[in-house]
Design an enzyme around this catalytic site. Structure first.
Site, mmCIF file in Angstrom:
data_model
loop_
_atom_site.group_PDB
_atom_site.id
_atom_site.type_symbol
_atom_site.label_atom_id
_atom_site.label_comp_id
_atom_site.label_asym_id
_atom_site.label_seq_id
_atom_site.Cartn_x
_atom_site.Cartn_y
_atom_site.Cartn_z
ATOM 1 N N HIS A 67 60.491 -3.315 43.424
ATOM 2 C CA HIS A 67 61.712 -3.880 44.024
ATOM 3 C C HIS A 67 62.017 -5.262 43.296
ATOM 4 O O HIS A 67 63.163 -5.377 42.928
ATOM 5 C CB HIS A 67 61.549 -4.475 45.553
ATOM 6 N N GLU A 68 61.023 -6.026 42.975
ATOM 7 C CA GLU A 68 61.315 -7.188 42.142
ATOM 8 C C GLU A 68 61.486 -6.949 40.829
ATOM 9 O O GLU A 68 62.187 -7.750 40.161
ATOM 10 C CB GLU A 68 59.771 -7.920 42.179
ATOM 11 N N HIS A 71 65.205 -6.750 40.483
ATOM 12 C CA HIS A 71 65.665 -8.001 40.382
ATOM 13 C C HIS A 71 65.644 -8.473 38.835
ATOM 14 O O HIS A 71 66.520 -8.995 38.492
ATOM 15 C CB HIS A 71 65.131 -9.113 41.302
ATOM 16 N N ASP A 162 67.089 -11.614 50.012
ATOM 17 C CA ASP A 162 68.376 -10.902 48.835
ATOM 18 C C ASP A 162 69.634 -11.068 49.499
ATOM 19 O O ASP A 162 70.673 -11.192 48.906
ATOM 20 C CB ASP A 162 68.004 -9.474 48.705
#
Length: 371
Positions: A67-68, A71, A162
């Site tokens: 997930h990170e 980003h 987010d």
């Protein structure tokens, strides 16, 4: 010496870190999942429940890293450097070196994480349906649900989630004012935090769920602090824009000769002058930097024979900034490296000296003048 953060390696140049607090949530998740599997599937052996819980927990945290990374990789693609990804008690965070300069960049960086979680939820759901083993089907099914929950929760429009960054980008794009976008995101973050706090209080007082309620209230406190902190940081960066390291630096740079003994340096310079760090200079060029903390690994009995040259950090390894470096970058550099002092150098010459106390004092004066 114990360190609160441990590096696990690098992915595409991004450092992956594990904070000590992660061990708490990992142990709690492992225990809770093992207990739940034992209650739900009585025919399972203890080892089957533990192995399923362990593998599923590790896969979940790998999903958080993914997930990170979503980003981070989009941020790098759009010109925003990423220092590290850190796993900690509340999940994970990507440490970006600076804020986005355009609303479009902020939007795509923010939306990338939930997009990855949605894809993972779909993939785990499909794999769960294809699994031939009950334990695999259960573990993969749980991963599908939890990734879906992570994606949905992160889209709640409140900073630092987010969704808060998405809200900031949309308001920024519509108004052309990054400040209005940040204020909207911080306000959304406050509402989310207050809502979680109220929910946690309800679970404790009405449902009698002390642990669940306490956890929600702790999460609310964390989100509120993060939202307020980012709002203050944005305001500080805005007010400091245009201030350079050269304006913050003291021109009188503390210097010491490399041949000076540590004992002489301590008693004739450090204690009388109240200065912790000095540039090491032989009269012709700067050789390095020596700090009081460098003496911690030496015996006092040897101070009379040890020279400053024996303790100093060579100039090639010294963290420094240029006179034109922005004040916000100076602050970030000192925070990242946990420095109390920072030389300002132009080429091989030291033109100034910034210590933390002077920096904060000077920054406050600049802020008063700009108020």
């Amino acid at each position: 010496m114990f360190r609160s953060v441990m590096s696990l390696g690098h992915i595409r140049g991004i450092r992956i870190e594990l904070h000590a607090s992660w061990l708490v949530i990992f142990a709690l998740l492992l225990f809770t999942m093992t207990t739940g599997l034992r209650d739900q599937f009585a025919a399972w052996s203890f080892s089957q429940a533990v192995v399923t819980a362990l593998l599923t927990s590790l896969a979940f945290f790998a999903s958080i890293v993914a997930h990170e990374l979503g980003h981070s990789l989009v941020a790098i693609r759009r010109g925003v450097p990423v220092r590290a990804i850190t796993l900690f008690i509340f999940g994970g965070v990507a440490q970006l070196d600076k804020d986005s300069e355009r609303a479009e960049d902020e939007f795509w960086i923010a939306i990338a994480g939930p997009a990855v979680s949605f894809v993972l939820a779909l993939a785990f759901g499909i794999l769960s349906g294809l699994a031939v083993s009950e334990s695999w089907a259960v573990g993969l099914g749980w991963l599908a649900v939890i990734n879906l929950m992570v994606a949905v929760f992160n889209l709640v429009p409140g900073f630092p989630l987010d969704g808060g960054r998405v809200l900031r980008a949309l308001v920024w794009k519509m108004t052309g004012d990054a400040g209005k976008g940040m204020r909207a995101a911080v306000a959304g973050g406050r509402l989310v935090a207050y809502g979680l706090f109220a929910w946690g209080l309800w679970r404790i007082l009405v449902e009698g769920n002390l642990l669940g309620g306490f956890w929600l209230m702790l999460l609310a406190w964390f989100l509120l602090n993060m939202a307020e902190g980012h709002g203050q940081q944005f305001s500080l960066q805005k007010q400091l824009r245009g201030i350079r390291a050269g304006a913050l630096a003291a021109p009188d740079v503390p210097r010491v000769a490399p041949s000076t003994t540590v004992e002489e340096w301590i008693h004739s310079r450090v204690l009388p002058e109240g200065q912790r760090s000095y540039m090491v200079d032989d009269g012709h060029r700067v050789l390095g930097l020596v700090s009081l903390s460098d003496t911690s690994t030496t015996d006092r009995e040897r101070w009379s024979e040890l020279r400053i040259a024996d303790l100093m950090t060579p100039i090639e390894q010294v963290v420094r900034v240029a006179p034109e470096t922005e004040a916000t970058e100076v602050l970030a550099t000192m925070t990242e490296h946990n420095l109390n002092q920072l030389p300002v150098m132009e080429g091989d010459s030291v033109v100034g000296w910034i210590d933390r106390e002077r920096l904060l004092r000077t920054v406050n004066l600049h802020l008063e003048l700009k108020a």
